[in-house]
Design a protein around this motif. Structure first.
Motif, PDB file in Angstrom:
ATOM      1  N   SER A  68       0.836  -1.202   0.000  1.00  0.00           N
ATOM      2  CA  SER A  68       0.000   0.000   0.000  1.00  0.00           C
ATOM      3  C   SER A  68       0.872   1.254   0.000  1.00  0.00           C
ATOM      4  N   GLY A  69       0.266   2.354  -0.384  1.00  0.00           N
ATOM      5  CA  GLY A  69       0.973   3.629  -0.398  1.00  0.00           C
ATOM      6  C   GLY A  69       1.475   4.018   0.978  1.00  0.00           C
ATOM      7  N   THR A  70       0.670   3.757   2.016  1.00  0.00           N
ATOM      8  CA  THR A  70       1.053   4.083   3.385  1.00  0.00           C
ATOM      9  C   THR A  70       2.263   3.260   3.815  1.00  0.00           C
ATOM     10  N   THR A  71       2.240   1.979   3.494  1.00  0.00           N
ATOM     11  CA  THR A  71       3.374   1.113   3.830  1.00  0.00           C
ATOM     12  C   THR A  71       4.629   1.571   3.103  1.00  0.00           C
ATOM     13  N   MET A  72       4.484   1.904   1.821  1.00  0.00           N
ATOM     14  CA  MET A  72       5.638   2.343   1.047  1.00  0.00           C
ATOM     15  C   MET A  72       6.204   3.646   1.590  1.00  0.00           C
ATOM     16  N   LYS A  73       5.329   4.568   1.971  1.00  0.00           N
ATOM     17  CA  LYS A  73       5.808   5.829   2.569  1.00  0.00           C
ATOM     18  C   LYS A  73       6.607   5.554   3.838  1.00  0.00           C
ATOM     19  N   GLY A  74       6.123   4.623   4.629  1.00  0.00           N
ATOM     20  CA  GLY A  74       6.833   4.258   5.852  1.00  0.00           C
ATOM     21  C   GLY A  74       8.195   3.657   5.561  1.00  0.00           C
ATOM     22  N   ARG A  75       8.249   2.798   4.548  1.00  0.00           N
ATOM     23  CA  ARG A  75       9.534   2.195   4.168  1.00  0.00           C
ATOM     24  C   ARG A  75      10.521   3.258   3.681  1.00  0.00           C
ATOM     25  N   ILE A  76      10.031   4.173   2.862  1.00  0.00           N
ATOM     26  CA  ILE A  76      10.888   5.243   2.342  1.00  0.00           C
ATOM     27  C   ILE A  76      11.381   6.129   3.481  1.00  0.00           C
ATOM     28  N   ALA A  77      10.488   6.460   4.404  1.00  0.00           N
ATOM     29  CA  ALA A  77      10.872   7.293   5.551  1.00  0.00           C
ATOM     30  C   ALA A  77      11.942   6.587   6.390  1.00  0.00           C
ATOM     31  N   ALA A  78      11.797   5.286   6.577  1.00  0.00           N
ATOM     32  CA  ALA A  78      12.774   4.533   7.364  1.00  0.00           C
ATOM     33  C   ALA A  78      14.134   4.526   6.670  1.00  0.00           C
ATOM     34  N   ILE A  79      14.140   4.357   5.362  1.00  0.00           N
ATOM     35  CA  ILE A  79      15.403   4.374   4.604  1.00  0.00           C
ATOM     36  C   ILE A  79      16.045   5.751   4.700  1.00  0.00           C
ATOM     37  N   ALA A  80      15.231   6.808   4.556  1.00  0.00           N
ATOM     38  CA  ALA A  80      15.758   8.176   4.640  1.00  0.00           C
ATOM     39  C   ALA A  80      16.330   8.450   6.027  1.00  0.00           C
ATOM     40  N   ASP A  81      15.620   8.023   7.077  1.00  0.00           N
ATOM     41  CA  ASP A  81      16.113   8.207   8.446  1.00  0.00           C
ATOM     42  C   ASP A  81      17.442   7.485   8.661  1.00  0.00           C
ATOM     43  N   LYS A  82      17.539   6.272   8.146  1.00  0.00           N
ATOM     44  CA  LYS A  82      18.771   5.493   8.286  1.00  0.00           C
ATOM     45  C   LYS A  82      19.931   6.215   7.590  1.00  0.00           C
ATOM     46  N   LYS A  83      19.687   6.765   6.417  1.00  0.00           N
ATOM     47  CA  LYS A  83      20.739   7.490   5.692  1.00  0.00           C
ATOM     48  C   LYS A  83      21.132   8.760   6.432  1.00  0.00           C
ATOM     49  N   ARG A  84      20.139   9.461   6.989  1.00  0.00           N
ATOM     50  CA  ARG A  84      20.436  10.676   7.757  1.00  0.00           C
ATOM     51  C   ARG A  84      21.295  10.353   8.977  1.00  0.00           C
ATOM     52  N   ARG A  85      20.921   9.288   9.687  1.00  0.00           N
ATOM     53  CA  ARG A  85      21.697   8.897  10.877  1.00  0.00           C
ATOM     54  C   ARG A  85      23.121   8.521  10.492  1.00  0.00           C
ATOM     55  N   ALA A  86      23.279   7.805   9.394  1.00  0.00           N
ATOM     56  CA  ALA A  86      24.615   7.389   8.946  1.00  0.00           C
ATOM     57  C   ALA A  86      25.447   8.619   8.547  1.00  0.00           C
ATOM     58  N   ARG A  87      24.798   9.599   7.976  1.00  0.00           N
ATOM     59  CA  ARG A  87      25.502  10.818   7.553  1.00  0.00           C
ATOM     60  C   ARG A  87      25.934  11.651   8.767  1.00  0.00           C
ATOM     61  N   ASP A  88      25.099  11.663   9.816  1.00  0.00           N
ATOM     62  CA  ASP A  88      25.377  12.478  10.994  1.00  0.00           C
ATOM     63  C   ASP A  88      26.424  11.852  11.915  1.00  0.00           C
ATOM     64  N   ILE A  89      26.741  10.599  11.702  1.00  0.00           N
ATOM     65  CA  ILE A  89      27.715   9.920  12.587  1.00  0.00           C
ATOM     66  C   ILE A  89      29.117  10.338  12.248  1.00  0.00           C
TER      67      ILE A  89
END
Length: 89
Positions: A68-89
């Protein structure tokens, strides 16, 4: 086997073909046109392969599970958060 054909070129096309021959890039007008046709054939074959690959991909996606679109948005948000955290480390 060689087949003789009569073709019509625009003035611009004729000037271009003749300039290629005059520059020594091709031995004849016929050779230029043969090369052009070969390139067109290869391009069309490549396009056919791409269309077939896209059809296969679409068929595979249709047979796969639906997200579903909601599930996909959640997956994309999780990937983006993971990349942000990796960048900030």
């Amino acid at each position: 086997m060689t087949v003789k054909s009569s073709i019509s070129l625009t003035d611009r096309q004729d000037a271009f073909v003749r300039s290629l021959v005059e520059e020594g890039r091709y031995p004849s007008v016929s050779a230029v046109l043969q090369q052009g046709l070969e390139l067109l054939r290869l391009r069309m074959e490549g396009e056919e392969i791409q269309v077939e690959a896209l059809r296969n991909l679409l068929d595979a996606r249709r047979e796969g599970s639906f997200v579903s679109g909601t599930t996909m948005k959640g997956r994309i948000a999780a990937i983006a958060d993971k990349k942000r955290r990796a960048r900030d480390i």
